[in-house]
Enzyme design. Structure first.
Site, PDB file in Angstrom:
ATOM      1  N   GLY A  89     -23.584 -15.338 -18.296  1.00  0.00           N
ATOM      2  CA  GLY A  89     -23.067 -15.969 -19.504  1.00  0.00           C
ATOM      3  C   GLY A  89     -22.751 -15.020 -20.637  1.00  0.00           C
ATOM      4  N   LYS A 105     -11.103  -6.507 -23.157  1.00  0.00           N
ATOM      5  CA  LYS A 105     -12.524  -6.168 -23.110  1.00  0.00           C
ATOM      6  C   LYS A 105     -12.724  -4.875 -22.338  1.00  0.00           C
ATOM      7  CE  LYS A 105     -13.717  -8.796 -18.931  1.00  0.00           C
ATOM      8  NZ  LYS A 105     -14.490  -9.929 -18.368  1.00  0.00           N
TER       9      LYS A 105
END
Length: 326
Positions: A236, A202
């Protein structure tokens, strides 16, 4: 012969801040002692007052506080607790922080930034803390910020044993959310019986905190049940994107396991609508009724903290709780 000799008994006393009293009460019950009664309240201008209702002279004091929102209030309250204990002649003050505030600010990414994790350590040392107990620091180097012993506990055995019991008969692969947590994922894989590893590659914009983009999956996850492990879930966003990336890459299902349920901002809505099969967290931070949803499972960290406190009090080995790897 001059002087006087006297053998005294050690006295363990547990103190709780107001941030997460349920956890402190559970820890005290497991230790077989009650929480010390205290008077704690806020003045009209927001200043905090703390006074303990029993003598603490010569005791081994353990002050428990979870740094949940509003973080600055609870950090300050714990600092005042430590100051009160030190001025009341507690023999040793151990600060128990299941979640260490400002842990993500452990280094400078750009010029003119603070290293707030170091500042928090300095504040507690100045207040009079002799020792820290904490769970799953965002970065292990934070242990070196405090000038004294730091017991860095790991929630991995609690979480991993639950996953093994519930999903152990499936084809599991342990997935790290980024390359930086591969070592933790390796420990998970070993605990689960030598399962294979994968990680999510990522990227993150340092100017936009709490946001990351899952680029691709490194490792074979097709038709496997992925156990996505992380230290915390804040908004989240990162977890949901990682879950989507794994499922889109062919994973059969995804189980999320994280230690700290920060659950800030849109986190609950995102996780509630997430494609994850189950989201497992611990109660290092309070998870209120308004934050509950069907796929969320909360495991208690109290047995681990109580065992660590007992080992410290009895001059035992905290490392022995983790097979010598802590």
């Amino acid at each position: 012969m001059t002087g006087m000799k006297r053998t005294t008994e050690k006295n363990l006393m547990v103190f709780a801040g107001r941030a997460h009293p349920e956890l402190a009460e559970e820890v005290a019950d497991l230790l077989g002692c009650g929480l010390v009664p205290q008077s704690v309240y806020d003045f009209a201008d927001g200043e905090i007052y703390v006074r303990f209702e029993e003598s603490v002279r010569g005791c081994d004091a353990f002050a428990i506080q979870s740094h949940t929102a509003p973080i600055n209030q609870w950090v300050m309250e714990q600092l005042i607790m430590v100051d009160a204990l030190k001025r009341a002649s507690a023999k040793r003050v151990t600060v128990v922080q299941p979640y260490y505030a400002y842990a993500r600010q452990d280094k400078k990414h750009r010029g003119r930034e603070p290293i707030s994790a170091r500042l928090v350590a300095d504040l507690f040392k100045t207040a009079g803390a002799d020792r820290l107990i904490t769970v799953d620091l965002h970065s292990s180097q934070i242990q070196g910020f405090f000038d004294g012993p730091v017991d860095h506990l790991m929630a991995m055995p609690i979480l991993a044993d639950y996953v093994r019991e519930r999903y152990g008969d499936e084809d599991l692969v342990v997935v790290s959310p980024d390359a930086g947590r591969i070592r933790v994922a390796e420990q998970w894989a070993s605990r689960l019986g030598g399962r294979p590893l994968a990680f999510v590659h990522k990227s993150r914009d340092i100017a936009r905190p709490d946001e990351a983009v899952a680029n691709r999956i490194i490792g074979d996850i097709r038709d496997h049940t992925c156990v996505l492990v992380d230290d915390m879930i804040t908004t989240g966003g990162t977890i949901v994107k990682a879950v989507d990336a794994l499922l889109d890459a062919g994973a059969a299902s995804v189980v999320v396991a994280a230690t700290h349920a920060v659950l800030a901002g849109p986190a609950v809505d995102r996780l509630k609508n997430c494609r994850a099969r189950e989201i497992i967290v611990t109660n290092t931070l309070p998870v209120g009724p308004e934050q509950q949803f069907d796929s969320l499972t909360t495991l208690s960290i109290a047995p681990l903290i109580s065992r660590a406190i007992r080992e410290v009090f009895e001059d035992g080995s905290v490392t022995s709780l983790f097979d010598g790897r802590a």
